[in-house]
Each structure stands twice: as C-alpha cells, then as structure tokens.
Write a protein that holds these residues in place. Structure first.
Motif: not given
Length: 498
Positions: A398, A401-402, A404, A426, A429-430
């Motif tokens: 998680r 953050k970077n 993509y 995304e 990660k969520a």
C-alpha cells in the motif's frame, strides 16, 4: 541456447536428441570418479547418425560427432546427479567462515589444553560442513566447464563439416589480423584516438596492442566472434564506454576491474557464466547490461562498490538469487531481472528507495512471494510481476504511492482478488490499504479483549486476596481473645468499667 534449425540443421537435430538417450548409469556411480569419457569405453547415443542423415558419409566426422555427443550427454548426467549448485553468496560466506575458524583455532592453542581439544573437535565438524559446500560448488564449476567445452566442440565439428572438413586437425581455425584493425592501431600510434567502432567485422581476437591506446574513451566491439578479451584492456585507463555485446565470450578478464573511469558496459548476448569479482571495482559504472547470458549469480560484494549504478539489466540468465549487497546500490533507477530462476528477493531490496522501474516477470514457479520490505520502494513507478507463482502481495504494498503501472498477469493471486487486480493499480493499492486497516482493527479488538480478560482476572485475584487477608485478621484476633484453655482472656480495664 539451442542452435537454430535453419542455420545449424544437423547440430539442432543432435541436440534435440539428448533427452532421449537411453544410457544406463551403474548403481554405484560416483561423481568423484565418473566413468571415463573416452569414446572407446562409452556406449554411443541411442540413435544412428548414418541412418538419420545418410549424406554424412565421412567416418571420421561421424566418429568425432559421436564422441562429442557422448561427452555432452554424460557430463549433463553428472551435473544432474550433483543436484542444485550452492548460491554464490553462500559459498563466499563458507570460505570466509573457514578462514575465521582457522584464526580462532590458533588463539585456542595458546589457552587451556582440554578446552583447546574440545574446541578443535567442534571446529572440525563445522569446517567439514563448509568444505562440503565449497567442494560441491567446485565440482559444479568443473563439470560445467567440461559441458561447455564438449558443446563447443560439437558446434565446431558441425561448422567444419559444413566447410568441407575431412577429419584430423583441420578443425583448428587460423586466426588472421583484420586489415582494419591494423590500420586503426597504426593510426592510434600517430594521433590521439578517442572512439573506435569495430562492430560487425567478424573479428575473432583482439590484439594486445589495443591496451596501449591510452586516449580511448569509447570502444565498440559488438557483433563479432570474440571468445576472450586480453588482460591488456586494463591499459585503457580513460575508457568510459565498452560494448562487447553479441560475441561468444565465456568470461571477462579480471583486469576489467582496473577500468576505473568506465561508465557504460554492455556484455549482453554472450555465453558468460559469471561476472568477475573485480567488476565491483569499476566504481564509475552507471549502466551495466549483462542480459542474455548464462549467469547463475552476481558477485557477492557488487552492491557495496557500484553505488553510482543507475541501470542494471540482467534478464534472460539463470540467476537464482540476488546478493544481499544489492540493497547498497543507492543510485539504482532501473532493474530488469525477468526470465531468470529467482527463488526470492533479499530483505535489503527495500533499500533501493530511488528505484523507478522493476521487472521480475517470468521467473515462473521459482518466485512465490515478495518480502515485507518491498513497500519501502516508495519511488517505484513501473512493476512487472507477471508469469510467477505469487499468491499474496505484502501488506506494505500500500505504501507504493508513486506506482502507476502494475502487471500481475499469470499469477495464482488470491490477495488482492483477481477482480481487484483487473480494476487497476489504484484499486490494488486501495484494497491493500483497506486490508491493513481491517487487520489493524482486528488486532486492536483482540488486544481490548485480552486487556478486559486480564482486568477481570485481576479483580477476582484482588478480591480473593482481600478476603483471605480479612479471614486471616479475624482468625488472628479471635485466637488472641481465646485463652489457651479455651476460655476468653480477661481484660482488667474492661472489668473495671463493668
């Protein structure tokens, strides 16, 4: 890599037959003393060359090809008997530990004799364990070289046959110095030469004199037929770019470590089985491409020295593990390790906080999990984990953050669910963030229940203790009031008042 059926039809046919050989191995087979590899004492392969390829009529050619095939087959059988080769880092640790034990024994000899004897016995048992690891690695190294030599001989026999070989010593190739190489050397002796491009010249060897071109900054020797590079290359003290890709190199000279200004090194598409330990001394290296070789490991200390390395390409090899020191490559931005045999990642991988691109795809059944430190790769932007056996992503995922771009195709993934994976990076990660919160709440709830249980136990313990103390006090007072003869003790003051 197996030969192409179009360019080497006979050799391709022979190599494909290896798995079908029906050679009996004695039950008392000993890898330390294998059967002699002479063609006169070994049974031939299971197929008949003359029947399969009737146009091969030269008996000398057939005999030599049989011998080469037999050597390859038996050497492969021995390597299979030896089992897996120890990790290079484990071998280095074993060697270092052996030396350490020897030093410890020298100190013990000066101490108490009984303790020294006990210490020696323990040390000998430990030494034997480390020697076994080292010995197994050395045997793999020796038989691996034998296998390479046998395969190379088989290739040369075919090439010689295609060129009209008649047997005997005609297989040897007479080396000739290329005219352009001579011209370049003459020019370099008269002027300052900084860049040399000898790509695609069908060169077989590099003259020692090349090491005297001190002013050389860039050297391109790609797409030739070099089998070795001379030690004199260390004389190129100002060299910054070296391209040795697409040759047939099986090793690099140890002297390559003296190229202290080297920034870009390309040794891809060769037959390298290892990189020399001295490559760690090339501290100026920014880019290293060793892809499409036969590497089984990287030098143990490579990360401690190559702190300026930004790009490392080692895909399409046979690497089973990355050294712990890789975590010290603090400048690394790009790491490609796909199509290897990785069995896991070191915990130190999380130290690569500047890493932006990581490709771990196609390690197939070997790569099954990622370490918890994986979440420390906070600068990671592109990650390819496809074609592995990963079932669960670590909770720390998680924190990427970077990130993509994520590829998790062809994995038996369970956490996160496949539906989440399909929804994109995304969503993954969520999901991992929510899963972390859920687990955190479960842990807090569990701790509350444990604390409540402890509180209730504590209250009961305190109540029981108070009751015991009260009973003890009453019993003591009552005992004092009752006389030894069973009658109450008289209190004079109380009697006077009465």
């Amino acid at each position: 890599m197996d030969p192409s059926p179009r360019s080497l039809p006979i050799l391709s046919y022979v190599m494909k037959k290896f798995p079908s050989f029906k050679r009996q191995v004695p039950s008392d087979f000993d890898v330390e003393q294998p059967l002699p590899m002479s063609p006169s004492t070994l049974p031939g392969p299971y197929f008949e060359l003359k029947e399969r390829m009737p146009h091969l009529t030269n008996p000398t050619l057939i005999s030599e090809m049989r011998a080469a095939v037999a050597d390859v087959s038996q050497t492969r059988s021995i390597l299979k008997k030896l089992g897996s080769r120890p990790d290079h880092e484990a071998v280095d640790i074993a060697k270092a530990r052996l030396a350490q034990i020897e030093d410890e024994l020298e100190e013990v000899e000066l101490a108490d004799l009984d303790k020294a004897n006990l210490k020696k016995k323990e040390a000998e048992r430990e030494k034997q364990m480390y020697k076994t690891v080292i010995s197994l690695d050395e045997m793999h190294e020796s038989y691996g070289k034998l296998l390479m030599e046998a395969e190379a001989r088989l290739e040369k026999i075919y090439e010689a046959a295609a060129a009209g070989y008649n047997g005997g010593d005609d297989v040897a190739v007479v080396e000739e110095v290329n005219e352009e190489v001579v011209r370049i050397l003459q020019e370099a002796s008269q002027t300052l030469v900084e860049r040399i491009d000898l790509a695609k010249k069908q060169l077989r060897f590099l003259p020692e004199a090349f090491g005297k071109i001190r002013t050389l900054v860039a050297l391109n020797l790609s797409t030739n037929q070099f089998q070795m590079i001379p030690d004199s290359i260390a004389g190129l003290e100002n060299l910054e770019e070296l391209n040795l890709s697409s040759n047939i190199l099986t090793s690099l000279p140890e002297s390559i470590g003296l190229l202290l200004k080297l920034k870009i090194l390309d040794v891809s598409n060769n037959k390298l089985v290892a990189l020399p330990d001295s490559i760690s001394h090339c501290k100026s290296l920014v880019e290293l491409n060793a892809s499409f070789n036969k590497l089984a490991y990287l030098p143990t200390k490579i990360g401690f020295e190559l702190v300026n390395l930004c790009r490392l390409s080692i895909q399409l090899n046979k690497i089973r593990s990355l050294p712990t020191s890789i975590g010290e490559m603090s400048s690394l931005l790009f790491l490609d390790v796909h199509f290897n045999e990785l069995q896991g990642l070191p915990h130190s991988i999380g130290n690569l906080t500047n890493l932006e691109y990581l490709n771990l795809s196609s390690n197939f059944s070997d790569l099954t999990e990622l370490p918890e430190s994986f979440g420390d790769l906070t600068n990671l932007q592109e990650l390819d984990l496809s074609n592995n056996q990963i079932r669960e992503l670590p909770l720390t995922f998680r924190r990427l953050k970077n990130l993509y771009k994520l590829n998790l195709e062809e994995n038996p993934i369970v956490i996160p669910p496949k539906e989440t994976v399909k929804a994109g990076v995304e969503a993954v990660k969520a999901f991992m963030t929510q899963r972390w919160h859920d687990l955190l709440e479960e842990e807090e709830e569990r701790e509350k229940l444990e604390a409540l249980d402890e509180t209730q136990k504590g209250w009961f313990t305190r109540s029981t203790s108070w009751l015991k103390d009260s009973v003890t006090t009453v019993s003591t007072n009552f005992s004092d009031y009752i006389a030894a003869d069973g009658k109450p003790n008289k209190d004079p003051a109380l009697d006077q008042q009465l």
